[in-house]
Write an enzyme that holds these catalytic residues in place. Structure first.
Site, PDB file in Angstrom:
ATOM      1  N   VAL A  11       0.981  -1.008   0.287  1.00 51.97           N
ATOM      2  CA  VAL A  11       0.268   0.013  -0.179  1.00 51.97           C
ATOM      3  C   VAL A  11       1.222   1.724  -0.207  1.00 51.97           C
ATOM      4  O   VAL A  11       0.604   1.997  -1.068  1.00 51.97           O
ATOM      5  CB  VAL A  11      -1.304   0.015   1.265  1.00 51.97           C
ATOM      6  N   ARG A 154      -5.678  -2.836  -5.977  1.00 49.96           N
ATOM      7  CA  ARG A 154      -5.719  -4.573  -6.245  1.00 49.96           C
ATOM      8  C   ARG A 154      -4.771  -4.917  -6.663  1.00 49.96           C
ATOM      9  O   ARG A 154      -4.341  -3.990  -7.817  1.00 49.96           O
ATOM     10  CB  ARG A 154      -6.173  -4.966  -7.196  1.00 49.96           C
ATOM     11  N   ALA A 255     -16.822 -16.916 -11.852  1.00 54.32           N
ATOM     12  CA  ALA A 255     -16.460 -18.341 -10.594  1.00 54.32           C
ATOM     13  C   ALA A 255     -15.291 -18.737 -10.987  1.00 54.32           C
ATOM     14  O   ALA A 255     -14.455 -18.286 -12.152  1.00 54.32           O
ATOM     15  CB  ALA A 255     -18.097 -19.257 -11.088  1.00 54.32           C
ATOM     16  N   GLY A 256     -14.759 -19.903 -10.027  1.00 50.98           N
ATOM     17  CA  GLY A 256     -13.214 -19.883  -9.981  1.00 50.98           C
ATOM     18  C   GLY A 256     -12.591 -21.122  -8.431  1.00 50.98           C
ATOM     19  O   GLY A 256     -14.141 -21.112  -8.107  1.00 50.98           O
ATOM     20  N   CYS A 263      -6.100  -9.375   1.551  1.00 50.69           N
ATOM     21  CA  CYS A 263      -7.192  -8.451   1.813  1.00 50.69           C
ATOM     22  C   CYS A 263      -8.458  -9.641   2.588  1.00 50.69           C
ATOM     23  O   CYS A 263     -10.035  -9.748   3.071  1.00 50.69           O
ATOM     24  CB  CYS A 263      -8.003  -7.728   0.988  1.00 50.69           C
TER      25      CYS A 263
HETATM   26  C1  UDX Z   1      -8.916  -6.903  -2.642  1.00 47.40           C
HETATM   27  C2  UDX Z   1      -9.888  -5.810  -3.027  1.00 47.40           C
HETATM   28  O1  UDX Z   1      -9.919  -6.140  -4.769  1.00 47.40           O
HETATM   29  C3  UDX Z   1      -9.500  -4.620  -3.374  1.00 47.40           C
HETATM   30  O2  UDX Z   1     -10.297  -3.317  -3.533  1.00 47.40           O
HETATM   31  C4  UDX Z   1      -8.826  -4.129  -2.345  1.00 47.40           C
HETATM   32  O3  UDX Z   1      -8.533  -3.351  -1.189  1.00 47.40           O
HETATM   33  C5  UDX Z   1      -7.939  -5.465  -1.556  1.00 47.40           C
HETATM   34  O4  UDX Z   1      -8.330  -6.254  -1.458  1.00 47.40           O
HETATM   35  P1  UDX Z   1      -6.899  -7.993  -4.225  1.00 47.40           P
HETATM   36  O5  UDX Z   1      -7.051  -9.635  -3.090  1.00 47.40           O
HETATM   37  O6  UDX Z   1      -5.535  -7.432  -4.999  1.00 47.40           O
HETATM   38  O7  UDX Z   1      -7.322  -6.666  -3.798  1.00 47.40           O
HETATM   39  O8  UDX Z   1      -7.358  -8.727  -5.389  1.00 47.40           O
HETATM   40  P2  UDX Z   1      -8.597  -9.180  -6.543  1.00 47.40           P
HETATM   41  O9  UDX Z   1      -8.560  -8.539  -8.115  1.00 47.40           O
HETATM   42  O10 UDX Z   1     -10.172  -7.988  -5.831  1.00 47.40           O
HETATM   43  O11 UDX Z   1      -9.076 -10.157  -6.252  1.00 47.40           O
HETATM   44  C6  UDX Z   1      -9.352 -11.215  -5.065  1.00 47.40           C
HETATM   45  C7  UDX Z   1      -9.689 -12.824  -5.368  1.00 47.40           C
HETATM   46  O12 UDX Z   1     -10.761 -12.613  -5.335  1.00 47.40           O
HETATM   47  C8  UDX Z   1      -8.901 -13.410  -6.205  1.00 47.40           C
HETATM   48  O13 UDX Z   1      -8.606 -14.709  -5.510  1.00 47.40           O
HETATM   49  C9  UDX Z   1      -9.222 -13.898  -7.276  1.00 47.40           C
HETATM   50  O14 UDX Z   1      -8.997 -14.893  -7.966  1.00 47.40           O
HETATM   51  C10 UDX Z   1     -10.839 -13.417  -6.889  1.00 47.40           C
HETATM   52  N1  UDX Z   1     -11.809 -13.322  -7.757  1.00 47.40           N
HETATM   53  C11 UDX Z   1     -11.842 -12.333  -8.074  1.00 47.40           C
HETATM   54  C12 UDX Z   1     -12.496 -14.727  -8.129  1.00 47.40           C
HETATM   55  O15 UDX Z   1     -12.197 -15.273  -7.968  1.00 47.40           O
HETATM   56  N2  UDX Z   1     -13.752 -14.397  -9.284  1.00 47.40           N
HETATM   57  C13 UDX Z   1     -13.837 -12.321 -10.084  1.00 47.40           C
HETATM   58  O16 UDX Z   1     -14.647 -12.668 -10.284  1.00 47.40           O
HETATM   59  C14 UDX Z   1     -12.901 -11.645  -8.943  1.00 47.40           C
END
Ligand code: UDX
Length: 435
Positions: A11, A154, A255-256, A263
Site C-alpha cells: 500500500v 488491487r 466463478a473459480g 485482503c
Molecule cells: C482486493 C480488493 O479488490 C481491493 O479493492 C482491496 O483493497 C484489496 O483486496 P486483491 O486482493 O488484490 O484486491 O484482488 P482481487 O482482484 O480483488 O481478487 C481477490 C480474489 O478474488 C482473488 O483470489 C481472485 O481470483 C478472486 N476473484 C475475483 C474471483 O474468484 N472472481 C472474480 O470475479 C473476482
C-alpha cells in the site's frame, strides 16, 4: 506537497510512488533497512507491473526519498500516511494493530507542527479514535488531524486503480484536513466527482463493507456454479445474464477456486470480530467465510473424482499457483490447500508460475517447480489451470503434453468446452458441463 508514507509495503509503496508521479515530494519510510537499500538501488521488493518504471523516473527527479529515519521524514512532511500491515492475530479473527500503535507512539515524539495523519492501512472501526486518544494525551491534538483514507488497490492493477479510482474516501470532520486532502487528490478525481468526505468511522467501515461484499459476490457465483454443474447450465451465461443488470454489475462474478489474497480472507474475519465486539450478528459474512473455506475442499475432491480416486503416482500439473495473476503473492492462495492435500495422496505435482518458484512448496517431496510450460505439461495426467495468467490462455495442450488420455481441469473457465470436445480432449471446468 510533502508526504510521508510509513511502511514501504504494498500500500505504502504503490501510493507513495504514484503520489510522487503527481508532483509531490514523498518520503517513504520503512524500519527494514534492507528494503530501503533495495529501493535506493532502484529495485522493487514487491511484484507490481509498471511500478518500477514510475519509481525510477521519480527517484531520479528526487521526488521520491527512501529512508529508515522516521523522525526526519515525519518532520519534513505535511501529510503522514500510515501504511503498515494489519495481519490477523494468531488464533483469532481480529486485526493485529501492534504495528499501527508502534508507529503512533513514535509519531507523538516527532510531531513538531500541524500535520495530517492519515490511516491507509485497513483498520477496524474506531481505530482512528484510539489513535487520536494517544496523541491527545500528549496534548498534540491541536496540531494533528487524524483521518481515515482506505485504499482500494488491487494487486496487479494497482497503478490503474490509483490513477482512475472508483472513489476516494476521506473520513474526517476537520474542514482544514479535508480541504488539504482534496487538493492532494484533485489531479485524479477532477474528471469525475469521485471524492467523498464522510466521518472517520464510516470511512473505516466502508473498506471492510466493500471487501466483504465483493467476497460475498464471488462466493455467491461460486455456489451458483455448483448448481450449474448439476443442471447442465454454463455459469458464464448466468454471470452475463445477471451482470448486465446494472443493479448487480458484471464485475466479480467470475466463478473459480476459493478467493484468496491479502485482503478478502483477512478483512471478512476482522469484520466479524468487530461485529462481535459491537454485539451484531453478520450472519451473511460468516456464511461467506465458511463457503469459501469449503470451496477449497470441494475443488480438491473434484480433482480426486476426475482421477477416479487413483492419485498414486499420477502426475498433476498446476498452471499458476498465486491467488490471482500479475502478482507473486501466495497469501491465502487455494493452491496452498490443494497441492499439499494431493501430494499427501501420493500424486506427483509439477507447477509453473510466471512469478517464479514458491518457497511454500520447498519442503514437499514430489512437488517440483518447472521453468517453462512445456516441461510443466509434458506427460502430465491432469493439467489444472489454477491461476488465469495470460501465458496460459492460448496453449496447444496436445503438443505440450505429448501423451494420450490426459485431462484438463480449467478452474478459471478460460477455454471453450466445445473446442476441447472437438479436439477430443477430456475437459472439466467450473460451473459448466464437462466432456
Ligand atoms: C482486493 C480488493 O479488490 C481491493 O479493492 C482491496 O483493497 C484489496 O483486496 P486483491 O486482493 O488484490 O484486491 O484482488 P482481487 O482482484 O480483488 O481478487 C481477490 C480474489 O478474488 C482473488 O483470489 C481472485 O481470483 C478472486 N476473484 C475475483 C474471483 O474468484 N472472481 C472474480 O470475479 C473476482
Amino acid at each position: 506537497m510533502k508526504l510521508c508514507m510509513i511502511g514501504a509495503g504494498y500500500v505504502g509503496l504503490v501510493s507513495g510512488v504514484c503520489f510522487s508521479d503527481l508532483g509531490n515530494t514523498v518520503y517513504c519510510v520503512d524500519k527494514n533497512k534492507e528494503k530501503i537499500d533495495l529501493l535506493n538501488a532502484g529495485h522493487l521488493p514487491i511484484y507490481e507491473p509498471g511500478l518500477e518504471e514510475i519509481l525510477k523516473k521519480n527517484f531520479k527527479q528526487k521526488r521520491l526519498i527512501f529512508t529508515s529515519d522516521l523522525k526526519f521524514a515525519v518532520q519534513k512532511a505535511d501529510i503522514i500516511f500510515i501504511c503498515v500491515g494489519t495481519p490477523t492475530k494468531k488464533n483469532s479473527n481480529s486485526a493485529d494493530l501492534k504495528y499501527i500503535f508502534q508507529v503512533v507512539n513514535q509519531l507523538k515524539k516527532y510531531i513538531n507542527k500541524y500535520k495530517i495523519i492519515v490511516t491507509k492501512s485497513t483498520v477496524p472501526v474506531s481505530t482512528g479514535d484510539k489513535i487520536e486518544n494517544i496523541l491527545l494525551k500528549q496534548k498534540k491534538r491541536k496540531i494533528v488531524d487524524i483521518v481515515s483514507n482506505p485504499e482500494f488497490l488491487r494487486e496487479g492493477e494497482a497503478i490503474r486503480d490509483f490513477i482512475y479510482p472508483d472513489r476516494v474516501v476521506i473520513g474526517t470532520d476537520s474542514i482544514k484536513a479535508n480541504k488539504i486532502l482534496k487538493s492532494l487528490y484533485l489531479p485524479i478525481v477532477k474528471k469525475n466527482n469521485r471524492y467523498f468526505n464522510t466521518s472517520r468511522r464510516a470511512a473505516e467501515l466502508i473498506k471492510y463493507a466493500s471487501n466483504a461484499f465483493l467476497a460475498t459476490k464471488i462466493s455467491y457465483i461460486n455456489e451458483m456454479a455448483n448448481l450449474c454443474e448439476k443442471v447442465g447450465v454454463d455459469i458464464k451465461d448466468i454471470s452475463l445474464g445477471m451482470g448486465t443488470d446494472q443493479r448487480i454489475g458484471e464485475r466479480f462474478l467470475r466463478a473459480g477456486p476459493a478467493y484468496g489474497g491479502s485482503c478478502f480472507p483477512k478483512d471478512t474475519r476482522a469484520l466479524i470480530d468487530t461485529a462481535n465486539l459491537f454485539k451484531t450478528n453478520l450472519s451473511i459474512v460468516k456464511t461467506v467465510i465458511k463457503s469459501n473455506e469449503h470451496r477449497k475442499l470441494l475443488l480438491t475432491n473434484k480433482v480426486k473424482k476426475i482421477l477416479k480416486n487413483k492419485l498414486k503416482n499420477k502426475v498433476i500439473t498446476f498452471l499458476g499457483v498465486t491467488f490471482k495473476p500479475n502478482t507473486d503473492d501466495m497469501r491465502e492462495a487455494s493452491s496452498l490447500f490443494m497441492i499439499p492435500k494431493l501430494n499427501k495422496l501420493n500424486a506427483r505435482i509439477k507447477y509453473i508460475d510466471p512469478s517464479g518458484k514458491k518457497k511454500e512448496f520447498n519442503n514437499l517431496k514430489n512437488v517440483k517447480f518447472c521453468k517453462d510450460i512445456s516441461s510443466a505439461c509434458y506427460k502430465s495426467d491432469l493439467i489444472i489451470i489454477h491461476t488465469e495468467w495470460n501465458e496460459f490462455k492460448l496453449l496447444n495442450f496436445k503438443n505440450l503434453v505429448k501423451k494420450k488420455d490426459f485431462v484438463i481441469f480449467d478452474m478459471r473457465n478460460i477455454y471453450s468446452p466445445l473446442k476441447m470436445k472437438n479436439l477430443k480432449i477430456k475437459y472439466f471446468a467450473v460451473g459448466r458441463q464437462s466432456n
